[in-house]
Design an enzyme around this catalytic site. Structure first.
Site, PDB file in Angstrom:
ATOM      1  N   CYS A 109      21.676 -32.931  27.898  1.00 33.46           N
ATOM      2  CA  CYS A 109      23.004 -33.517  27.700  1.00 33.46           C
ATOM      3  C   CYS A 109      23.855 -33.130  28.902  1.00 33.46           C
ATOM      4  CB  CYS A 109      23.604 -32.959  26.414  1.00 33.46           C
ATOM      5  SG  CYS A 109      25.318 -33.421  26.145  1.00 33.46           S
ATOM      6  N   CYS A 133      24.313 -39.793  31.853  1.00 36.12           N
ATOM      7  CA  CYS A 133      24.396 -39.488  30.412  1.00 36.12           C
ATOM      8  C   CYS A 133      23.037 -39.864  29.847  1.00 36.12           C
ATOM      9  CB  CYS A 133      25.503 -40.316  29.754  1.00 36.12           C
ATOM     10  SG  CYS A 133      25.442 -40.271  27.946  1.00 36.12           S
TER      11      CYS A 133
HETATM   12  N1  DGL Z   1      23.943 -37.618  26.022  1.00 36.66           N
HETATM   13  C1  DGL Z   1      24.990 -36.747  26.421  1.00 36.66           C
HETATM   14  C2  DGL Z   1      25.158 -36.698  27.933  1.00 36.66           C
HETATM   15  O1  DGL Z   1      24.164 -36.744  28.635  1.00 36.66           O
HETATM   16  C3  DGL Z   1      26.261 -36.776  25.583  1.00 36.66           C
HETATM   17  C4  DGL Z   1      26.904 -38.086  25.324  1.00 36.66           C
HETATM   18  C5  DGL Z   1      27.976 -37.964  24.260  1.00 36.66           C
HETATM   19  O2  DGL Z   1      27.697 -37.413  23.196  1.00 36.66           O
HETATM   20  O3  DGL Z   1      29.099 -38.415  24.520  1.00 36.66           O
HETATM   21  O4  DGL Z   1      26.235 -36.542  28.447  1.00 36.66           O
END
Ligand code: DGL
Length: 248
Positions: free
Chosen positions: A69, A173
Site C-alpha cells: 500500500c 496505488c
Molecule cells: N492501495 C493503497 C495504495 O497503494 C491504498 C488505496 C486507498 O485505500 O486509498 O495507496
C-alpha cells in the site's frame, strides 16, 4: 510466511506478482476493509492503521512483510514494523526507475501519497516528477463501481494535465493495476505513447530476493469487515485459496 498488508484488495496485485515469481511462498494477507479507503486519511490516522495492520500480520506469524500500500509507505518507513522485516512500495519502485534518468514521469496516486512527498524524495535527481492525486479512485475500484464511474474519475483527473508530455506513468496505488487497461487507454488518449510502470513487479523482485519463499504455496486471506468485492477478487485471482476470513 510472508505477510501482505493493504487497505483492502489493492495489495492482491502485489501478492499476484510475487506468486508469479515464487509459487511456493507461503503468504498471509490482511486487507483493512473496515477502514478502506486509506487515501484521504490524515498522516496520524494512517500511522495508527499501519501499526495495527502490521501487528495483525505478526499475530498470524508473518516475520517478513510487504506493505502493499503506497499510502502507508511513509509510516512504515518510520519504523512501525514490530520487529518484522519490511519491504514497502516506493523504494523498489524508485530503484526500478533509475535506468530512466531524465525521463518525464507522472505519478498517479492517492491524495495522501502525493501529500507525503515520498515519491519526490525517492526520485530526486533521477527523473522529472509530476504528481497527480486522484481522490476517490482507489475506493471506486475497491467497491467495484461501474466502469463508467471509474473511467470518469480517472479522465477528470487526467484532464488537469492536458497538453503535457510524459515518458512514464507510475501506477502509484496498488488498486490501479486492476484497471490497467483503462489507464493505458486514458493516458494514451491524453498524452500519446507513454510507458505504464506498475511498482508491484519491482516490489515482488525485492521480496523474492530478501524473503524466504520456500514453503508449500499456501495463502490465507483476512479482512476487517466483510466485503463481497474482496472475496470475489480473491476467488478470481487465487482460485485454490478462495476462503477469506473476517476478523472479529
Ligand atoms: N492501495 C493503497 C495504495 O497503494 C491504498 C488505496 C486507498 O485505500 O486509498 O495507496
Amino acid at each position: 510466511m510472508i505477510g501482505f498488508f493493504d487497505s483492502g484488495s489493492g495489495g492482491l496485485s502485489v501478492l499476484a506478482a510475487l506468486r508469479r515469481r515464487a509459487p511456493h511462498a507461503d503468504a498471509v494477507y490482511f486487507g483493512d476493509t473496515l477502514h478502506a479507503p486509506y487515501g484521504e486519511r490524515s498522516g496520524d490516522a494512517l500511522a495508527r492503521l499501519a501499526d495495527a495492520g502490521l501487528e495483525t500480520l505478526r499475530m498470524f506469524g508473518a516475520q517478513e512483510i510487504v506493505a502493499a500500500c503506497n499510502t502507508v509507505s511513509p509510516h512504515v518507513l518510520g519504523g512501525s514494523a514490530h520487529g518484522a522485516r519490511i519491504i514497502e512500495m516506493t523504494g523498489p519502485a524508485a530503484r526500478s526507475l533509475s535506468a530512466h534518468k531524465g525521463a518525464r514521469v507522472l505519478l498517479l496516486a492517492t491524495p495522501a501519497t502525493v501529500l507525503s512527498g515520498i515519491y519526490e524524495r525517492a526520485l530526486v535527481g533521477t527523473v522529472y516528477l509530476d504528481s497527480l492525486p486522484i481522490p476517490g479512485l482507489a475506493g471506486a475500484i475497491e467497491w467495484d463501481e461501474s466502469e463508467t464511474v471509474i473511467r470518469g474519475i480517472l479522465r477528470r483527473a487526467l484532464l488537469s494535465r492536458k497538453g503535457e508530455r510524459y515518458d512514464i506513468v507510475i501506477l502509484g496505488c496498488t488498486h490501479f493495476p486492476f484497471v490497467r487497461e483503462m489507464f493505458e487507454e486514458e493516458t494514451g488518449a491524453m498524452f500519446g505513447s507513454v510507458r505504464i510502470v506498475d511498482p508491484a513487479d519491482a516490489v515482488a523482485e525485492a521480496a523474492v530476493g530478501a524473503f524466504s519463499t520456500y514453503g508449500s504455496g499456501r495463502a490465507y486471506f483476512y479482512i476487517s469487515q466483510d466485503s463481497e468485492p474482496f472475496r470475489k477478487r480473491v476467488e478470481r485471482m487465487f482460485p485454490y485459496f478462495s476462503t477469506t476470513r473476517v476478523l472479529q
